[in-house]
Design an enzyme around this catalytic site. Structure first.
Site, PDB file in Angstrom:
ATOM      1  N   GLU A 100       0.712  -1.176   0.101  1.00 52.69           N
ATOM      2  CA  GLU A 100       0.060  -0.149  -0.087  1.00 52.69           C
ATOM      3  C   GLU A 100       0.867   1.210  -0.031  1.00 52.69           C
ATOM      4  OE1 GLU A 100      -3.990  -0.770   2.526  1.00 52.69           O
ATOM      5  OE2 GLU A 100      -2.304  -1.569   3.349  1.00 52.69           O
ATOM      6  N   TYR A 101       2.143   1.291   0.536  1.00 56.89           N
ATOM      7  CA  TYR A 101       2.927   2.354   0.775  1.00 56.89           C
ATOM      8  C   TYR A 101       3.492   2.674  -0.610  1.00 56.89           C
ATOM      9  CZ  TYR A 101       7.065   5.026   2.412  1.00 56.89           C
ATOM     10  OH  TYR A 101       7.793   6.063   2.420  1.00 56.89           O
ATOM     11  N   ASP A 102       3.967   1.467  -1.315  1.00 51.59           N
ATOM     12  CA  ASP A 102       4.449   1.585  -2.570  1.00 51.59           C
ATOM     13  C   ASP A 102       3.521   2.224  -3.334  1.00 51.59           C
ATOM     14  OD1 ASP A 102       6.919   0.520  -1.618  1.00 51.59           O
ATOM     15  OD2 ASP A 102       6.521  -1.353  -2.506  1.00 51.59           O
ATOM     16  N   SER A 117      33.410  13.495  21.538  1.00 54.28           N
ATOM     17  CA  SER A 117      33.405  11.902  21.937  1.00 54.28           C
ATOM     18  C   SER A 117      33.171  11.520  23.347  1.00 54.28           C
ATOM     19  CB  SER A 117      34.557  11.320  21.126  1.00 54.28           C
ATOM     20  OG  SER A 117      35.429  10.532  21.930  1.00 54.28           O
ATOM     21  N   LEU A 118      33.167  10.191  23.500  1.00 58.68           N
ATOM     22  CA  LEU A 118      32.938   9.987  24.925  1.00 58.68           C
ATOM     23  C   LEU A 118      33.929   9.327  25.830  1.00 58.68           C
ATOM     24  CD1 LEU A 118      29.316   8.086  24.348  1.00 58.68           C
ATOM     25  CD2 LEU A 118      29.928  10.054  25.622  1.00 58.68           C
ATOM     26  N   GLU A 126      21.400   4.621  27.227  1.00 57.03           N
ATOM     27  CA  GLU A 126      20.908   4.473  26.022  1.00 57.03           C
ATOM     28  C   GLU A 126      21.976   3.331  25.352  1.00 57.03           C
ATOM     29  OE1 GLU A 126      21.544   7.829  23.809  1.00 57.03           O
ATOM     30  OE2 GLU A 126      20.009   9.080  25.109  1.00 57.03           O
ATOM     31  N   LYS A 177      24.937   1.893  23.101  1.00 60.94           N
ATOM     32  CA  LYS A 177      25.790   2.482  22.334  1.00 60.94           C
ATOM     33  C   LYS A 177      25.884   1.756  20.844  1.00 60.94           C
ATOM     34  CE  LYS A 177      30.349   4.518  22.171  1.00 60.94           C
ATOM     35  NZ  LYS A 177      30.952   3.792  21.576  1.00 60.94           N
ATOM     36  N   ASP A 180      26.867   1.230  17.291  1.00 60.05           N
ATOM     37  CA  ASP A 180      28.346   0.797  16.497  1.00 60.05           C
ATOM     38  C   ASP A 180      27.999   1.272  15.203  1.00 60.05           C
ATOM     39  OD1 ASP A 180      30.825   0.724  16.505  1.00 60.05           O
ATOM     40  OD2 ASP A 180      30.920  -1.405  16.490  1.00 60.05           O
ATOM     41  N   ARG A 189      31.205  13.368  11.597  1.00 60.82           N
ATOM     42  CA  ARG A 189      31.646  14.149  12.799  1.00 60.82           C
ATOM     43  C   ARG A 189      33.202  14.669  12.228  1.00 60.82           C
ATOM     44  NH1 ARG A 189      34.987  11.870  16.698  1.00 60.82           N
ATOM     45  NH2 ARG A 189      35.106  12.948  18.273  1.00 60.82           N
ATOM     46  N   TYR A 209      20.354  11.197  19.071  1.00 56.89           N
ATOM     47  CA  TYR A 209      20.583  10.986  20.709  1.00 56.89           C
ATOM     48  C   TYR A 209      21.150  12.339  21.368  1.00 56.89           C
ATOM     49  CZ  TYR A 209      24.943   9.631  18.655  1.00 56.89           C
ATOM     50  OH  TYR A 209      25.987   9.390  17.885  1.00 56.89           O
ATOM     51  N   LYS A 253      31.418  -0.013  28.435  1.00 61.62           N
ATOM     52  CA  LYS A 253      31.842  -0.694  27.380  1.00 61.62           C
ATOM     53  C   LYS A 253      31.298  -2.441  27.894  1.00 61.62           C
ATOM     54  CE  LYS A 253      34.365   0.831  24.048  1.00 61.62           C
ATOM     55  NZ  LYS A 253      33.894   1.144  22.963  1.00 61.62           N
ATOM     56  N   CYS A 270      58.932 -17.307   2.111  1.00 60.61           N
ATOM     57  CA  CYS A 270      57.801 -16.293   1.780  1.00 60.61           C
ATOM     58  C   CYS A 270      56.802 -17.424   1.021  1.00 60.61           C
ATOM     59  CB  CYS A 270      58.141 -15.177   1.120  1.00 60.61           C
ATOM     60  SG  CYS A 270      56.747 -14.230   0.609  1.00 60.61           S
ATOM     61  N   CYS A 324      56.446 -15.283  -2.248  1.00 61.02           N
ATOM     62  CA  CYS A 324      57.378 -15.316  -3.499  1.00 61.02           C
ATOM     63  C   CYS A 324      58.798 -16.245  -3.174  1.00 61.02           C
ATOM     64  CB  CYS A 324      58.012 -13.826  -3.513  1.00 61.02           C
ATOM     65  SG  CYS A 324      58.990 -13.299  -2.145  1.00 61.02           S
ATOM     66  N   CYS A 379      59.427 -10.880   4.903  1.00 59.15           N
ATOM     67  CA  CYS A 379      60.113 -11.190   3.567  1.00 59.15           C
ATOM     68  C   CYS A 379      60.911  -9.907   3.204  1.00 59.15           C
ATOM     69  CB  CYS A 379      58.793 -11.463   2.626  1.00 59.15           C
ATOM     70  SG  CYS A 379      59.430 -11.583   1.125  1.00 59.15           S
ATOM     71  N   CYS A 419      58.194  -8.916  -4.101  1.00 59.80           N
ATOM     72  CA  CYS A 419      57.375  -9.909  -3.502  1.00 59.80           C
ATOM     73  C   CYS A 419      55.771  -9.184  -3.996  1.00 59.80           C
ATOM     74  CB  CYS A 419      57.593  -9.966  -2.097  1.00 59.80           C
ATOM     75  SG  CYS A 419      56.318 -10.827  -1.420  1.00 59.80           S
TER      76      CYS A 419
HETATM   77  S1  IVH Z   1      26.198  10.570  22.827  1.00 58.53           S
HETATM   78  C1  IVH Z   1      28.676  14.354  23.584  1.00 58.53           C
HETATM   79  N1  IVH Z   1      24.793   8.429  22.696  1.00 58.53           N
HETATM   80  O1  IVH Z   1      29.614   6.975  20.622  1.00 58.53           O
HETATM   81  C2  IVH Z   1      28.095  12.929  23.621  1.00 58.53           C
HETATM   82  N2  IVH Z   1      26.934   8.612  21.550  1.00 58.53           N
HETATM   83  O2  IVH Z   1      32.242   7.324  21.603  1.00 58.53           O
HETATM   84  C3  IVH Z   1      27.612  12.635  22.254  1.00 58.53           C
HETATM   85  N3  IVH Z   1      27.517   6.680  20.040  1.00 58.53           N
HETATM   86  O3  IVH Z   1      30.707   9.757  18.777  1.00 58.53           O
HETATM   87  C4  IVH Z   1      27.623  11.263  22.196  1.00 58.53           C
HETATM   88  N4  IVH Z   1      25.407   5.522  20.492  1.00 58.53           N
HETATM   89  O4  IVH Z   1      29.199   8.067  17.522  1.00 58.53           O
HETATM   90  C5  IVH Z   1      25.856   9.050  22.315  1.00 58.53           C
HETATM   91  N5  IVH Z   1      23.278   6.424  22.465  1.00 58.53           N
HETATM   92  C6  IVH Z   1      24.412   7.300  22.168  1.00 58.53           C
HETATM   93  C7  IVH Z   1      25.518   6.704  21.135  1.00 58.53           C
HETATM   94  C8  IVH Z   1      26.661   7.528  20.931  1.00 58.53           C
HETATM   95  C9  IVH Z   1      26.801   5.701  19.979  1.00 58.53           C
HETATM   96  C10 IVH Z   1      28.765   6.954  19.490  1.00 58.53           C
HETATM   97  C11 IVH Z   1      28.935   8.456  18.945  1.00 58.53           C
HETATM   98  C12 IVH Z   1      30.093   9.082  19.597  1.00 58.53           C
HETATM   99  C13 IVH Z   1      31.044   7.818  19.988  1.00 58.53           C
HETATM  100  C14 IVH Z   1      31.531   8.193  21.218  1.00 58.53           C
END
Ligand code: IVH
Length: 666
Positions: A33-35, A80-81, A112, A114, A116, A135, A226, A314, A408, A411, A426, A431
């Site tokens: 339907e969307y299409d 970054s974090l 939240e 994290k 990847d 970024r 986020y 982590k 090697c 070679c 090597c 090579c």
């Molecule tokens: S907050 C200033 N929330 O993790 C804080 N980052 O290692 C801004 N990432 O560069 C980041 N999930 O690319 C935030 N729920 C989340 C995330 C998140 C993934 C990434 C983001 C950031 C990196 C930091």
């Protein structure tokens, strides 16, 4: 309803279904339907092109391929974090915050997953998506607007049924690829003889960095947002309130967000996410724990790269058991020979792993690893999987010890192991494995960044002896390419064109691409600055010249001198130049010069207009502000400076005139 109203109404219906699907995760119509709606809109717009608007869902794809990405200066640094590797570090984080806030009260945290993927910034002006970027280094990213537009989960126009859209909304989030979409993509790549992506993160990043948006449009990318950048026209008190606002605008937010009081509860949720991680349809490598209150965030402030008010918890690397079916020796571009285990394919966190590195012979001996052994392997994010240990109880009589060959595997030259080193090498300059490795490095993203020259093609070109050294790349002609197996005329044209385009490069990219031992990206940038992008001077430099550069030590200096002492290296570099390689001024290095500085301008300026001066400092990584504070680094004062000058003097801020400013930015 007239035709314009009809078009508008279908557009709105489609946007509403996108919202139901991507934000509420609750589609209310079938894909079919969307299409149908989409096709109806397309056909009406085709008949009535005057009613097509840029935010129409039909306008996501269509931008032309570009030659290279432009840059975007983030108005607020994309930070970054800091990482916490275990629960003790999470507790220490909470303790630090309470100490800084001088409180014993439990803090409210939002946790939240994290994701990847790749961090991006989306900019909406008056509700319309106007720009999107990566970024980059946090201050300057690449303009990938056309590619982001192709992601259906990103609204081109914000929903504004509850409030009117803010004048400016900068929002940050993660673009990622779901595990099943990743598997599908890799299956397709294998079918068309392309190198599969090593992991979902690389697939997402590679898909977003396509010069042709049509390629990105064919990749199933997702996004969750986020974080805010600069916002004008609406205020929030808490992070949760901000996330709710995003959802009401139609911007996807991860539904797995949890608010708790106190670090213990935050840790509980972090652990729950870790247990559940494999059940998510996308890769997560940890949790992010953030202070909910925005005023407390303000009080806590930021460090140079990361805010004090958030931390990434982590997860432990994922481990699984499998069998080593074979061990083979792989030769890298430096000639280093690495033993690699060929595994019984096994899934680790959504990615099928077939190989794991065994590092070197000493490691094999120490861990007593044999062909046929049952082993525990570990994979964490981007890192190449490794063998953690052998399960001795499962060893059978059929296992076979392994020793790296004396010659090697590519070679047949005798391998050499310098005293005090663990790695066999090597030393044969010709090579083929080393040649292939060198070329792959030279064309890679952070070196010359040549599109379309994949591993398979490089293997073919080296095997056919079309390329022996990197300068040969610039000698390839279309006939040579077109004669290769599975190469069409059009592809050959495209490759010739991308090789030709990348001749315009920078000193640092080129030097990094040459693969001088111990000279990585960072050192290449230092060298670029020190030698002012002059290759001739660099080639002739002395050990002392090199050692006098800050951050360059004797090992690096030795390696560079050794590299240029080899006449063939000089010849290769010079040949590249005769064949058309040119250095343009490196904007990226220039950025570093004023990174993080704050400028205020006062009085009248003669050489620059205010707007020009502001633009220049922003390009160099600094910020221009209107008022003096203790965070100001420079006051640029022209004739007629008033109270700002007095205040700067009082605060001991460096005051310079326009001429000095001109020198500073030169
Ligand atoms: S907050 C200033 N929330 O993790 C804080 N980052 O290692 C801004 N990432 O560069 C980041 N999930 O690319 C935030 N729920 C989340 C995330 C998140 C993934 C990434 C983001 C950031 C990196 C930091």
């Amino acid at each position: 309803m007239n035709i314009s109203e009809k078009i508008k109404s279908i557009r709105e219906k489609i946007n509403e279904h996108n919202y139901q699907y991507y934000v509420l995760d609750n589609p209310i119509i079938s894909d079919g339907e969307y299409d149908k709606l989409f096709l109806e809109l397309e056909s009406l717009e085709k008949q009535n092109p005057e009613f097509v608007i840029p935010e129409s869902p039909t306008q996501r794809i269509g931008a032309k391929p570009i030659e290279s990405f432009g840059t975007v200066t983030h108005r607020i640094t994309m930070m970054s974090l800091a990482n916490a590797m275990d629960t003790n570090e999470l507790k220490a984080f909470d303790k630090r915050l309470k100490k800084k806030l001088k409180t014993d009260d439990e803090l409210e945290y939002v946790i939240e997953p994290k994701l990847d993927g790749l961090a991006v910034e989306l900019i909406y002006e008056n509700g319309i998506f106007v720009n999107g970027s990566t970024r980059g280094d946090g201050n300057i990213g690449e303009d990938i607007t056309s590619n982001l537009k192709t992601i259906k989960a990103i609204p081109l126009k914000l929903r504004d049924d509850s409030t009117s859209s803010p004048r400016l909304l900068e929002v940050r989030g993660e673009v990622f690829i779901r595990k099943n979409d990743f598997q599908d993509l890799n299956t397709k790549r294998l079918q068309s003889n392309e190198q599969p992506f090593a992991n979902p993160r690389n697939a997402a990043a590679g898909s977003l960095r396509q010069l042709d948006p049509k390629v990105t449009a064919n990749r199933a990318l997702s996004i969750y947002c986020y974080q805010s950048g600069l916002v004008d026209g609406i205020d929030f008190k808490t992070h949760l309130e901000f996330l709710e606002f995003l959802k009401s605008c139609g911007i996807p937010v991860n539904p797995e967000v949890k608010i708790v009081k106190g670090i213990d509860k935050a840790i509980d949720f972090h652990k729950k996410l870790e247990i559940k991680r494999n059940q998510f349809p996308y890769e997560i490598d940890g949790s992010v724990i953030k202070v909910n209150s925005l005023s407390i965030r303000n009080e806590l402030g930021v460090r140079s790269r990361s805010p004090r008010w958030a931390i990434a918890g982590k997860f432990k690397a994922q481990q699984v058991t499998t069998i080593i079916n074979d061990i083979f020796a792989s030769v890298g571009r430096t000639g280093a020979v690495t033993p690699v285990a060929r595994l019984e394919p096994v899934e680790v966190g959504g990615v099928t792993v077939t190989n794991a590195t065994l590092h070197n012979q000493d490691e094999i001996n120490r861990k007593d690893i044999r062909i046929g052994d049952t082993v525990i392997i570990e994979r964490s994010g981007d890192v190449i999987p490794k063998v953690v240990k052998v399960i001795q109880e499962k060893r059978t009589d059929n296992t076979k010890a392994y020793h790296l060959p004396a010659y090697c595997p590519e070679c047949d030259s005798e391998l050499n192991r310098p005293e005090n080193e663990v790695v066999y090498r090597c030393l044969n300059y010709s090579c083929p494995a080393k040649i292939k490795g060198n070329i792959k490095h030279f064309v890679s993203k952070n070196a010359l960044d040549i599109d379309g020259l994949g591993e398979k093609l490089i293997d073919q070109l080296v095997n056919e002896q079309i390329i022996k050294t990197v300068d040969d790349l610039f000698r390839i002609n279309k006939d040579q390419l077109a004669n290769l197996e599975r190469m069409g005329n059009k592809s050959a044209d495209n490759i010739i064109e991308s090789i030709s385009k990348c001749k315009q490069t920078t000193f640092s990219r080129f030097i990094y691409g040459l693969g001088i031992r111990h000279v990585g990206e960072h050192t290449s940038k230092l060298l670029e600055k020190a030698f002012n992008s002059d290759l001739e001077v660099f080639i002739k430099c002395s050990f002392e010249d090199l050692e006098s550069i800050e951050e360059v030590g004797p090992i690096v200096a030795d390696s560079i001198i050794g590299f240029w002492n080899d006449e063939s290296n000089k010849k290769i570099a010079n040949e590249c130049f005769s064949l058309g390689v040119k250095f343009k001024k490196n904007y990226e290095t220039a950025i570093q010069t004023l990174l993080g500085k704050t400028f205020v301008f006062t009085g009248s300026l003669k050489i620059f207009t205010r707007a020009e001066a502001k633009k220049i400092v922003e390009k160099l990584g600094a910020r221009a502000s209107n008022s003096i504070s203790k965070n100001t680094d420079y006051l640029v004062a022209g004739p007629g400076s008033g109270s700002k000058l007095g205040k700067a003097k009082q605060l001991g801020i460096k005051i310079i005139n326009e001429g000095e400013f001109e020198k500073l930015i030169a």
